[in-house]
Design a protein around this motif. Structure first.
Motif, PDB file in Angstrom:
ATOM      1  N   GLY A  37      -1.640  -1.832  21.797  1.00  0.00           N
ATOM      2  CA  GLY A  37      -1.989  -3.126  22.368  1.00  0.00           C
ATOM      3  C   GLY A  37      -3.071  -3.034  23.425  1.00  0.00           C
ATOM      4  O   GLY A  37      -3.700  -4.022  23.763  1.00  0.00           O
ATOM      5  N   ARG A  38      -3.322  -1.852  23.941  1.00  0.00           N
ATOM      6  CA  ARG A  38      -4.240  -1.679  25.064  1.00  0.00           C
ATOM      7  C   ARG A  38      -5.687  -1.479  24.613  1.00  0.00           C
ATOM      8  O   ARG A  38      -6.610  -1.918  25.296  1.00  0.00           O
ATOM      9  CB  ARG A  38      -3.790  -0.486  25.902  1.00  0.00           C
ATOM     10  N   PHE A  39      -5.902  -0.829  23.486  1.00  0.00           N
ATOM     11  CA  PHE A  39      -7.253  -0.547  23.014  1.00  0.00           C
ATOM     12  C   PHE A  39      -7.618  -1.481  21.874  1.00  0.00           C
ATOM     13  O   PHE A  39      -6.747  -2.036  21.200  1.00  0.00           O
ATOM     14  CB  PHE A  39      -7.374   0.900  22.525  1.00  0.00           C
ATOM     15  N   SER A  40      -8.927  -1.621  21.644  1.00  0.00           N
ATOM     16  CA  SER A  40      -9.365  -2.418  20.501  1.00  0.00           C
ATOM     17  C   SER A  40      -9.004  -1.667  19.213  1.00  0.00           C
ATOM     18  O   SER A  40      -8.805  -0.456  19.215  1.00  0.00           O
ATOM     19  CB  SER A  40     -10.872  -2.667  20.565  1.00  0.00           C
ATOM     20  N   ASP A  41      -8.956  -2.410  18.132  1.00  0.00           N
ATOM     21  CA  ASP A  41      -8.562  -1.816  16.854  1.00  0.00           C
ATOM     22  C   ASP A  41      -9.532  -0.724  16.416  1.00  0.00           C
ATOM     23  O   ASP A  41      -9.113   0.331  15.948  1.00  0.00           O
ATOM     24  CB  ASP A  41      -8.490  -2.888  15.767  1.00  0.00           C
ATOM     25  N   LEU A  42     -10.818  -0.966  16.593  1.00  0.00           N
ATOM     26  CA  LEU A  42     -11.808   0.023  16.183  1.00  0.00           C
ATOM     27  C   LEU A  42     -11.710   1.289  17.019  1.00  0.00           C
ATOM     28  O   LEU A  42     -11.729   2.405  16.487  1.00  0.00           O
ATOM     29  CB  LEU A  42     -13.219  -0.562  16.284  1.00  0.00           C
ATOM     30  N   GLU A  43     -11.565   1.146  18.312  1.00  0.00           N
ATOM     31  CA  GLU A  43     -11.470   2.310  19.193  1.00  0.00           C
ATOM     32  C   GLU A  43     -10.225   3.131  18.891  1.00  0.00           C
ATOM     33  O   GLU A  43     -10.270   4.363  18.828  1.00  0.00           O
ATOM     34  CB  GLU A  43     -11.454   1.859  20.648  1.00  0.00           C
ATOM     35  N   LEU A  52      -7.718   7.810  16.488  1.00  0.00           N
ATOM     36  CA  LEU A  52      -6.665   8.351  15.636  1.00  0.00           C
ATOM     37  C   LEU A  52      -7.241   9.210  14.519  1.00  0.00           C
ATOM     38  O   LEU A  52      -6.745  10.314  14.268  1.00  0.00           O
ATOM     39  CB  LEU A  52      -5.847   7.206  15.033  1.00  0.00           C
ATOM     40  N   VAL A  53      -8.298   8.741  13.863  1.00  0.00           N
ATOM     41  CA  VAL A  53      -8.884   9.500  12.755  1.00  0.00           C
ATOM     42  C   VAL A  53      -9.481  10.807  13.258  1.00  0.00           C
ATOM     43  O   VAL A  53      -9.230  11.879  12.685  1.00  0.00           O
ATOM     44  CB  VAL A  53      -9.939   8.652  12.011  1.00  0.00           C
TER      45      VAL A  53
END
Length: 158
Positions: A42-48, A53-54
């Motif tokens: 919830g804290r970071f943007s989805d792209l970041e 993660l990748v």
């Protein structure tokens, strides 16, 4: 299909299974070692978060693969020729590889050594289980004696 082509396909399947197992171990490590925690979603943007993660999973997976590549392929070859197809053999071999390789990426963590060993062993078991699901269940089926045995059984039933 020729024996050489069958062997080449099996070697490709083994390499793909090893790659998938290392990715699964890297993903497990990212969550078990708390490199990524649920609060981050919830804290970071989805792209970041996706890029983190990748990159993290692929990076940890490459470290695992580099550490156990030669011993893992030796164990895989032994299991192929012995026709070991049970999950437990692969899981125990993964755990032994994790303990024997001594790859304990404790950099930057304040975890205790026992916790690090437990995380690495769990990740190795997860990676070995994924390898078994992808490739290990068919170990030794490419061998000529195995194919002759199944052909004789089919002919005998008819």
């Amino acid at each position: 299909m020729s024996d050489m082509l069958r062997l080449l396909m099996r070697m490709f399947a083994i390499a793909f299974g090893f790659f998938a197992g290392c990715l699964a171990a890297g993903l497990a490590y990212a969550f078990l070692a708390r490199l990524v925690v649920p609060e981050d979603f919830g804290r970071f943007s989805d792209l970041e978060l996706t890029v983190t993660l990748v990159v993290g999973v692929v990076g940890v997976a490459s470290l695992f693969a580099r550490a156990v590549l030669i011993p893992a392929f030796a164990i895989i070859a032994i299991f192929e020729f012995l026709r070991r197809r049970d999950w437990l053999s692969y899981a125990l071999a993964g755990a032994v590889l994790a303990l024997a390789s001594g790859v304990y990426l404790a950099g930057g963590t304040t975890a205790e050594p026992a916790q690090i060993i437990a995380i690495h062993t769990a990740c190795a078991i997860i990676g070995a289980s994924v390898y078994w699901l992808v490739t290990g269940r068919n170990a030794g089926r490419w061998l000529p004696s195995e194919r002759a045995r199944t052909a004789t059984a089919v002919d005998g039933e008819a």
